[in-house]
Design a protein around this motif. Structure first.
Motif, PDB file in Angstrom:
ATOM      1  N   GLY A  54      45.804  18.497   5.695  1.00 13.92           N
ATOM      2  CA  GLY A  54      44.561  17.854   6.097  1.00 13.92           C
ATOM      3  C   GLY A  54      43.596  18.823   6.749  1.00 13.92           C
ATOM      4  N   SER A  55      44.108  19.703   7.605  1.00 11.97           N
ATOM      5  CA  SER A  55      43.268  20.693   8.277  1.00 11.97           C
ATOM      6  C   SER A  55      42.668  21.672   7.277  1.00 11.97           C
ATOM      7  CB  SER A  55      44.094  21.461   9.324  1.00 11.97           C
ATOM      8  OG  SER A  55      44.627  20.586  10.293  1.00 11.97           O
ATOM      9  N   PHE A  56      43.485  22.081   6.300  1.00 13.74           N
ATOM     10  CA  PHE A  56      43.002  23.017   5.287  1.00 13.74           C
ATOM     11  C   PHE A  56      41.862  22.402   4.483  1.00 13.74           C
ATOM     12  CE2 PHE A  56      42.837  25.090   1.198  1.00 13.74           C
ATOM     13  CZ  PHE A  56      43.011  26.428   1.503  1.00 13.74           C
ATOM     14  N   ASN A  57      41.999  21.143   4.101  1.00 10.11           N
ATOM     15  CA  ASN A  57      40.955  20.509   3.310  1.00 10.11           C
ATOM     16  C   ASN A  57      39.643  20.392   4.074  1.00 10.11           C
ATOM     17  OD1 ASN A  57      43.245  18.505   1.453  1.00 10.11           O
ATOM     18  ND2 ASN A  57      41.851  20.005   0.607  1.00 10.11           N
ATOM     19  N   ILE A  58      39.713  20.182   5.387  1.00 10.94           N
ATOM     20  CA  ILE A  58      38.499  20.151   6.198  1.00 10.94           C
ATOM     21  C   ILE A  58      37.829  21.522   6.172  1.00 10.94           C
ATOM     22  CG2 ILE A  58      37.627  19.955   8.562  1.00 10.94           C
ATOM     23  CD1 ILE A  58      39.855  17.853   8.997  1.00 10.94           C
ATOM     24  N   TYR A 133      42.006  28.780  13.182  1.00  9.42           N
ATOM     25  CA  TYR A 133      41.812  27.560  13.968  1.00  9.42           C
ATOM     26  C   TYR A 133      41.658  27.934  15.438  1.00  9.42           C
ATOM     27  CZ  TYR A 133      43.442  25.294   9.710  1.00  9.42           C
ATOM     28  OH  TYR A 133      43.570  24.880   8.410  1.00  9.42           O
ATOM     29  N   GLN A 134      40.615  27.402  16.073  1.00  8.38           N
ATOM     30  CA  GLN A 134      40.303  27.743  17.459  1.00  8.38           C
ATOM     31  C   GLN A 134      40.288  26.470  18.303  1.00  8.38           C
ATOM     32  OE1 GLN A 134      36.470  29.728  16.928  1.00  8.38           O
ATOM     33  NE2 GLN A 134      37.473  31.696  16.608  1.00  8.38           N
ATOM     34  N   SER A 135      41.321  26.319  19.154  1.00 13.28           N
ATOM     35  CA  SER A 135      41.459  25.112  19.987  1.00 13.28           C
ATOM     36  C   SER A 135      41.274  23.857  19.144  1.00 13.28           C
ATOM     37  CB  SER A 135      40.445  25.133  21.143  1.00 13.28           C
ATOM     38  OG  SER A 135      40.620  26.271  21.951  1.00 13.28           O
ATOM     39  N   PHE A 136      41.826  23.888  17.943  1.00 12.78           N
ATOM     40  CA  PHE A 136      41.604  22.825  16.962  1.00 12.78           C
ATOM     41  C   PHE A 136      42.708  21.787  17.049  1.00 12.78           C
ATOM     42  CE2 PHE A 136      42.170  21.135  12.593  1.00 12.78           C
ATOM     43  CZ  PHE A 136      40.895  20.603  12.388  1.00 12.78           C
ATOM     44  N   THR A 186      48.839  27.196  -3.663  1.00 11.51           N
ATOM     45  CA  THR A 186      47.691  27.185  -4.565  1.00 11.51           C
ATOM     46  C   THR A 186      47.103  25.781  -4.549  1.00 11.51           C
ATOM     47  OG1 THR A 186      48.608  28.914  -5.978  1.00 11.51           O
ATOM     48  CG2 THR A 186      46.886  27.524  -6.926  1.00 11.51           C
ATOM     49  N   ILE A 187      45.802  25.692  -4.282  1.00 11.60           N
ATOM     50  CA  ILE A 187      45.110  24.415  -4.173  1.00 11.60           C
ATOM     51  C   ILE A 187      44.018  24.377  -5.235  1.00 11.60           C
ATOM     52  CG2 ILE A 187      43.835  22.851  -2.658  1.00 11.60           C
ATOM     53  CD1 ILE A 187      45.608  25.783  -1.089  1.00 11.60           C
ATOM     54  N   GLU A 188      44.188  23.503  -6.229  1.00 10.78           N
ATOM     55  CA  GLU A 188      43.224  23.377  -7.316  1.00 10.78           C
ATOM     56  C   GLU A 188      42.395  22.106  -7.117  1.00 10.78           C
ATOM     57  OE1 GLU A 188      43.052  23.178 -12.243  1.00 10.78           O
ATOM     58  OE2 GLU A 188      44.965  22.964 -11.179  1.00 10.78           O
ATOM     59  N   TRP A 189      41.090  22.246  -7.189  1.00  6.36           N
ATOM     60  CA  TRP A 189      40.171  21.110  -7.055  1.00  6.36           C
ATOM     61  C   TRP A 189      40.019  20.499  -8.441  1.00  6.36           C
ATOM     62  CZ3 TRP A 189      34.483  21.829  -4.939  1.00  6.36           C
ATOM     63  CH2 TRP A 189      33.900  20.564  -4.732  1.00  6.36           C
TER      64      TRP A 189
END
Length: 276
Positions: A54-58, A133-136, A186-189
């Motif tokens: 979820g964090s990666f997609n953001i 990620y910074q204080s995320f 690997t993340i394919e859209w």
């Protein structure tokens, strides 16, 4: 609309709480195939997977909106997001996604802190992006670390694709135990490219990663059936991750494509539901 802040330069241009794990080993059945395992650690490892994806997609959605302009007519990011773009004059630069002390994104994810992206120019249809990620936090789970992405504008299927190496630590609410995940994905859209909105975006995820807890628990995972993330959902919606932990091999099945908080751990043909 979200707020964009662009610094001067020569060229300008992803419901919280602890996972609840329910299992029944049918101890009185005499089934010799039963396996002893830590339900709590298994559930937290699955939670870490969901938080990381979820964090990666953001993060990737922020990059796409700023640098690729594919989804900026209807944004994932509401007014509480401040996006600062700093070109470096050589075709690269930085993007800072700042969510402040709390921001609910348009897909329902609750986030705080910021994500920094640093990248160079496009070379041969690809670009290297470093993200931190910074204080995320993502749905009350703290996320630290980051990774490197090789972003491909169009793969062999004609789709945008990111190949990411990562070293990310997830801290869970209500416990001092943390999970560190290292691996390559690997993340394919695959859906929603160029539609002008984030709501129909769908991503396919493959790869493998190791997850190690500070309490000594460890798990290796490899995607055997492509994981599917819909940006409109805060959970993975389908796919299978084969896992090795505590002396056994099993699998986590993320479902049939519906957006829900359910997954299933499968060991020796027995199924144990995980509630996210």
């Amino acid at each position: 609309m979200k707020t964009y802040v662009k610094k001067t330069a020569l060229i300008s241009f992803v419901a919280a709480g602890l996972l609840l794990f329910s299992c029944s080993k049918n101890d009185d059945s005499g089934d010799d195939g039963s396996v002893n395992f830590s339900a709590e650690n298994t559930a937290r490892a699955a939670q870490a997977d969901n938080v990381v994806e979820g964090s990666f997609n953001i993060m990737e959605s922020g990059y796409v909106e700023v640098e690729e302009g594919r989804s900026n007519s209807i944004s994932l990011f509401p007014n509480c997001t401040v996006i600062t773009i700093t070109p470096d004059g050589n075709g690269g630069g930085t993007i800072l996604l700042d969510f402040g002390d709390g921001c609910q994104l348009n897909n329902g994810a609750q986030v705080t802190g910021s994500i920094l992206l640093e990248y160079g120019p496009i070379d041969g249809g690809t670009r290297t992006i470093n993200y931190t990620y910074q204080s995320f936090t993502y749905n009350n789970n703290a996320v630290t670390g980051g990774g490197v992405i090789v972003r491909t504008i169009a793969n062999s299927n004609g789709n945008p694709q990111s190949t990411a190496t990562e070293n990310i630590t997830v801290s869970f609410p209500g416990t001092e135990i943390t999970a560190t995940r290292e691996g390559t994905r690997t993340i394919e859209w695959v859906e929603g490219v160029g539609s002008g909105t984030w709501a129909d975006n769908v991503f396919h995820i493959t790869g493998n990663w190791d997850t190690v807890f500070t309490n000594g628990f460890s798990r290796s995972g490899e995607v055997t059936e492509t994981l599917v993330r819909k940006l409109s959902c805060i959970y993975l919606v389908s796919g299978v991750l084969e896992i090795q932990q505590e002396g056994f091999t099993g699998a986590i099945d993320w479902g049939n494509g519906s957006c829900d908080n359910q997954a299933t751990l499968i060991i020796n043909g027995q199924e144990y539901p995980i509630l996210l």
